[in-house]
Design a protein around this motif. Structure first.
Motif, PDB file in Angstrom:
ATOM      1  N   UNK A 186       0.923  -1.182   0.063  1.00  0.00           N
ATOM      2  CA  UNK A 186       0.086  -0.003   0.031  1.00  0.00           C
ATOM      3  C   UNK A 186       1.007   1.382   0.205  1.00  0.00           C
ATOM      4  N   UNK A 187       0.299   2.266  -0.950  1.00  0.00           N
ATOM      5  CA  UNK A 187       1.085   3.482  -0.645  1.00  0.00           C
ATOM      6  C   UNK A 187      -0.069   4.605  -0.444  1.00  0.00           C
ATOM      7  N   UNK A 188       0.193   5.415   0.456  1.00  0.00           N
ATOM      8  CA  UNK A 188      -0.740   6.241   0.801  1.00  0.00           C
ATOM      9  C   UNK A 188      -0.921   7.406  -0.169  1.00  0.00           C
ATOM     10  N   UNK A 189       0.054   7.934  -0.786  1.00  0.00           N
ATOM     11  CA  UNK A 189      -0.188   9.229  -1.539  1.00  0.00           C
ATOM     12  C   UNK A 189      -0.831  10.449  -1.383  1.00  0.00           C
ATOM     13  N   UNK A 190      -1.036  10.679   0.004  1.00  0.00           N
ATOM     14  CA  UNK A 190      -1.474  12.082   0.254  1.00  0.00           C
ATOM     15  C   UNK A 190      -1.209  12.322   1.885  1.00  0.00           C
ATOM     16  N   UNK A 191       0.077  11.786   2.271  1.00  0.00           N
ATOM     17  CA  UNK A 191       0.741  12.216   3.373  1.00  0.00           C
ATOM     18  C   UNK A 191       0.578  14.024   3.561  1.00  0.00           C
ATOM     19  N   UNK A 192       0.210  14.459   4.658  1.00  0.00           N
ATOM     20  CA  UNK A 192       0.350  15.834   4.948  1.00  0.00           C
ATOM     21  C   UNK A 192      -0.234  15.889   6.354  1.00  0.00           C
ATOM     22  N   UNK A 193       0.258  17.026   7.107  1.00  0.00           N
ATOM     23  CA  UNK A 193      -0.136  17.410   8.383  1.00  0.00           C
ATOM     24  C   UNK A 193      -1.487  17.202   8.658  1.00  0.00           C
ATOM     25  N   UNK A 194      -2.483  17.527   7.934  1.00  0.00           N
ATOM     26  CA  UNK A 194      -3.956  17.370   8.420  1.00  0.00           C
ATOM     27  C   UNK A 194      -4.432  16.010   8.199  1.00  0.00           C
ATOM     28  N   UNK A 195      -3.766  14.872   7.893  1.00  0.00           N
ATOM     29  CA  UNK A 195      -3.991  13.451   7.593  1.00  0.00           C
ATOM     30  C   UNK A 195      -3.063  12.627   8.569  1.00  0.00           C
ATOM     31  N   UNK A 196      -2.420  13.571   9.672  1.00  0.00           N
ATOM     32  CA  UNK A 196      -1.871  12.701  10.758  1.00  0.00           C
ATOM     33  C   UNK A 196      -2.465  13.054  11.865  1.00  0.00           C
ATOM     34  N   UNK A 197      -3.118  12.275  12.641  1.00  0.00           N
ATOM     35  CA  UNK A 197      -4.072  12.380  13.868  1.00  0.00           C
ATOM     36  C   UNK A 197      -3.207  12.238  14.898  1.00  0.00           C
ATOM     37  N   UNK A 198      -3.495  12.998  16.029  1.00  0.00           N
ATOM     38  CA  UNK A 198      -2.934  12.736  17.252  1.00  0.00           C
ATOM     39  C   UNK A 198      -3.655  12.229  18.326  1.00  0.00           C
ATOM     40  N   UNK A 221       8.472   5.909  -2.267  1.00  0.00           N
ATOM     41  CA  UNK A 221       9.275   7.046  -2.159  1.00  0.00           C
ATOM     42  C   UNK A 221       8.706   8.319  -2.230  1.00  0.00           C
ATOM     43  N   UNK A 222       7.465   8.365  -2.718  1.00  0.00           N
ATOM     44  CA  UNK A 222       6.730   9.521  -2.547  1.00  0.00           C
ATOM     45  C   UNK A 222       6.172   9.784  -1.209  1.00  0.00           C
ATOM     46  N   UNK A 223       5.897   8.808  -0.560  1.00  0.00           N
ATOM     47  CA  UNK A 223       5.223   8.769   0.729  1.00  0.00           C
ATOM     48  C   UNK A 223       6.608   9.430   1.851  1.00  0.00           C
ATOM     49  N   UNK A 264      -7.487   6.759   0.277  1.00  0.00           N
ATOM     50  CA  UNK A 264      -8.810   7.176  -0.019  1.00  0.00           C
ATOM     51  C   UNK A 264      -8.734   7.985  -1.303  1.00  0.00           C
ATOM     52  N   UNK A 265      -7.733   9.037  -1.558  1.00  0.00           N
ATOM     53  CA  UNK A 265      -7.770   9.897  -2.515  1.00  0.00           C
ATOM     54  C   UNK A 265      -7.293   9.385  -3.832  1.00  0.00           C
ATOM     55  N   UNK A 266      -6.310   8.188  -3.810  1.00  0.00           N
ATOM     56  CA  UNK A 266      -6.054   7.584  -5.233  1.00  0.00           C
ATOM     57  C   UNK A 266      -7.171   6.715  -5.432  1.00  0.00           C
TER      58      UNK A 266
END
Length: 445
Positions: A296-308, A363-365, A324-326
């Protein structure tokens, strides 16, 4: 159904570029674009971009010096149709749309009895009604079609008014009770909800497709997303179940009772503790290492997609919206993506994803994780000029990230070197795996 760009004049005269799914096409002098023409001095390095979601096409001039012309008129942004001609530098392209059937964008319409306006027709030849109110869809809507589409399939569609009504009264899923909104973004609205039988609190995500969708497209999307339930890891938000209701997709996910990295970074920009930021990144990389090992590759790692979340040991980072985005884009459920996602996604997107978002590798992730860590450390993006429109796309394709020590001098040189390697333009110049990148960051945690 496909879109074809024929080159009628210029250095690539006689070539044709064919697209049968959601994709992008960039023209310019740069070697990184899809149609490079370094010999044409009248072109800018990144001259124009076309986003295709057959049969729809939208062109965006990328801030070119000499302009982009559609049917002899200079444009900054334009919807393209079959027969249109695009001129840039010494080149002329002709747009062809093939295989358009009843119900397709802009080409298929009919006059419904008692109505003066044309309406869109579905694959079964009948007008397409709104699932909510029954109003007939106008021509110009997109229709997502699954690969196994059957003749005569019905189409689900929701008008703008019903989207608004549902958003204000989100009790769509019968076995969940919606309690309150948790957040909203380009991919829908998330609510805190309670499972009526078990009492479990979940994050319930509702997405209203921007396009109409055939049953086969809906089934394919849900099938692709069900595979995500294989991902079981402490640093990945657990996927529980999914379905459709009133033309909406719904997804029940683990509820993470905390904030996200974007909120954290903006609380005191540029001052978040370096060791803690690296610790968060290492947790993200643990989740990615598990996902990448399963393909699996996420393709949309960004701060709002990292929950704490929070445990007895402190904060824990959890990756949300895996895949989801892909999946959403690949079958045409979104219309045109880049105009609505410039500021939120592109600053974290690896350059190769702009050129081909279908085949992004792990590598994109890693690039996106590094851009997210940079944002957490510096409180700003890796580029100086993050603005709407073509400027940002051109920056992604051509500019080098601003060195992190320019933003925050106290960042250790070793950590700055790790970030520089992770943000390399060429994927092969980054760390080979999420585990290798995490090992490089461990000494700074």
């Amino acid at each position: 159904m496909r879109v074809i760009f024929d080159v009628l004049q210029g250095p690539r005269k006689g070539r044709s570029f064919v697209f049968d799914r959601h994709d992008t096409f960039i023209v310019g002098r740069s070697r990184f674009v899809h149609c490079p023409m370094p010999e044409d001095s009248a072109l800018s390095r990144d001259h124009f971009l076309i986003e295709i979601n057959p049969p729809r096409c939208e062109l965006r001039d990328l801030g070119s010096t000499n302009g982009t012309f559609v049917n002899e008129r200079r444009v900054h942004h334009a919807r393209l149709g079959s027969g249109d001609r695009i001129a840039a530098g010494s080149s002329v392209f002709r747009v062809r749309v093939e295989g358009v059937e009843a119900g397709s964008v802009d080409d298929a319409s009919s006059f419904s009895p008692g109505r003066a306006e044309p309406v869109a027709l579905g694959p079964d030849g009948a007008p397409i009604p709104c699932v909510g109110c029954g109003a007939l869809a106008p021509p110009g809507i997109g229709i997502a079609r699954g690969s196994g589409m059957m003749d005569g399939e019905t189409v689900q569609w929701l008008c703008d008014a019903c989207r608004t009504d549902v958003a204000s009264s989100p009790q769509l899923v019968s076995h969940y009770t919606t309690i309150r909104e948790l957040g909203r973004g380009a991919m829908g609205v998330v609510y805190l909800a309670r499972h009526n039988q078990s009492g479990r609190m979940v994050a319930l995500k509702l997405i209203a497709p921007e396009s109409a969708a055939t049953r086969s497209a809906i089934d394919r999307f849900l099938r692709e997303m069900s595979v995500i339930s294989q991902l079981k890891h402490p640093n990945i938000v657990e996927w529980l179940e999914q379905g459709t209701a009133r033309a909406h997709f719904w997804f029940a996910m683990e509820h993470v009772a905390g904030t996200n990295l974007e909120v954290l970074a903006n609380t005191n920009p540029g001052h978040y503790p370096i060791y803690q930021a690296c610790r968060m990144a290492c947790q993200v990389l643990k989740g990615l290492e598990h996902a990448h090992s399963l393909g699996f590759v996420h393709r949309d790692i960004k701060p709002e997609n990292i929950l704490l979340g929070r445990t007895d040991l402190g904060l824990v980072a959890k990756i949300s919206d895996f895949g989801l985005a892909k999946s959403y884009r690949s079958i045409g459920l979104s219309s045109m993506t880049f105009s609505g996602e410039m500021r939120g996604t592109i600053p974290f997107m690896p350059p190769e994803q702009m050129l081909d978002f279908k085949t992004v590798t792990p590598a994109g992730d890693l690039y996106a994780t590094a851009a997210t860590l940079y944002y957490l450390l510096a409180g700003t993006f890796i580029y100086d000029q993050v603005s709407e429109g073509g400027d940002l796309i051109r920056t992604l394709l051509e500019e080098h990230p601003v060195p992190i020590q320019t933003r925050r001098p106290e960042v250790p040189t070793g950590l700055a070197n790790v970030l520089e390697k992770c943000l390399a333009r060429e994927p092969n110049n980054r760390y080979p795996t999420a585990g290798a990148m995490r090992q490089a960051l461990r000494s700074f945690c």
